[in-house]
Scaffold this motif. Structure first.
Motif, mmCIF file in Angstrom:
data_model
loop_
_atom_site.group_PDB
_atom_site.id
_atom_site.type_symbol
_atom_site.label_atom_id
_atom_site.label_comp_id
_atom_site.label_asym_id
_atom_site.label_seq_id
_atom_site.Cartn_x
_atom_site.Cartn_y
_atom_site.Cartn_z
ATOM 1 N N ILE A 261 0.840 -1.191 0.000
ATOM 2 C CA ILE A 261 0.000 0.000 0.000
ATOM 3 C C ILE A 261 0.879 1.245 0.000
ATOM 4 O O ILE A 261 1.858 1.315 0.749
ATOM 5 C CB ILE A 261 -0.916 0.014 1.242
ATOM 6 N N MET B 209 -4.212 1.785 7.624
ATOM 7 C CA MET B 209 -3.981 0.851 6.526
ATOM 8 C C MET B 209 -3.053 -0.304 6.908
ATOM 9 O O MET B 209 -3.021 -1.306 6.210
ATOM 10 C CB MET B 209 -3.408 1.588 5.315
ATOM 11 N N CYS C 197 2.707 -0.689 4.468
ATOM 12 C CA CYS C 197 2.448 0.686 4.022
ATOM 13 C C CYS C 197 3.735 1.478 3.828
ATOM 14 O O CYS C 197 4.602 1.486 4.687
ATOM 15 C CB CYS C 197 1.612 1.430 5.062
ATOM 16 N N TYR D 36 2.629 -1.712 -6.139
ATOM 17 C CA TYR D 36 1.643 -1.428 -5.094
ATOM 18 C C TYR D 36 0.283 -1.965 -5.521
ATOM 19 O O TYR D 36 -0.150 -1.764 -6.651
ATOM 20 C CB TYR D 36 1.551 0.084 -4.823
#
Length: 132
Positions: free
Chosen positions: A3, A20, A26, A49
């Motif tokens: 992400i 997230m 992340c 991603y």
């Protein structure tokens, strides 16, 4: 899941990144220029991603322009539409022009109006097939 959170405001970036983390690894970028660079590097490394959460209003390069460039990069690397990164655009703006720009011109997967809550985020993640 990989992400990328793109947000120019530090508090918002940390808050969204924290939310997230339950979905995957992340990374974060502070503007559209950095996001586009990180995105292309991720493809070159073979670690694309899966999801990008990106603010629309940012300095340097806004989210709309960054999204267009990201879609161009995917096209350049022969990534099929079904394999494109999903993109959730985040913004304080909920006017119809901004929504149309994000969805139809930019290729966003979803649109999330601030303030962002865990409930809203979880709902969107389920809608786009990435829920926990």
């Amino acid at each position: 899941m990989r992400i990328l959170v793109v947000e120019d405001e530090l508090a918002s970036r940390k808050f969204l990144s924290h939310m997230m983390e339950s979905y995957g690894q992340c990374d974060s970028a502070i503007n559209g220029i950095e996001a586009v660079t990180m995105f292309e590097e991720s493809i070159i490394k073979g670690e694309k991603y899966d999801l990008i959460c990106m603010d629309i209003m940012m300095p340097e390069m806004d989210g709309q322009e960054a999204l267009k460039k990201i879609r161009e990069i995917e096209n350049k690397h022969s990534i099929l539409p079904k394999d494109e990164s999903r993109v959730i655009m985040t913004t304080a703006l909920s006017d119809p022009k901004t929504v149309i720009e994000a969805y139809y011109k930019g290729g966003a997967t979803h649109y999330l109006v601030k303030p962002i809550t865990l409930e809203k985020l979880n709902s969107i993640m389920s809608e786009i097939g990435l829920g926990v």
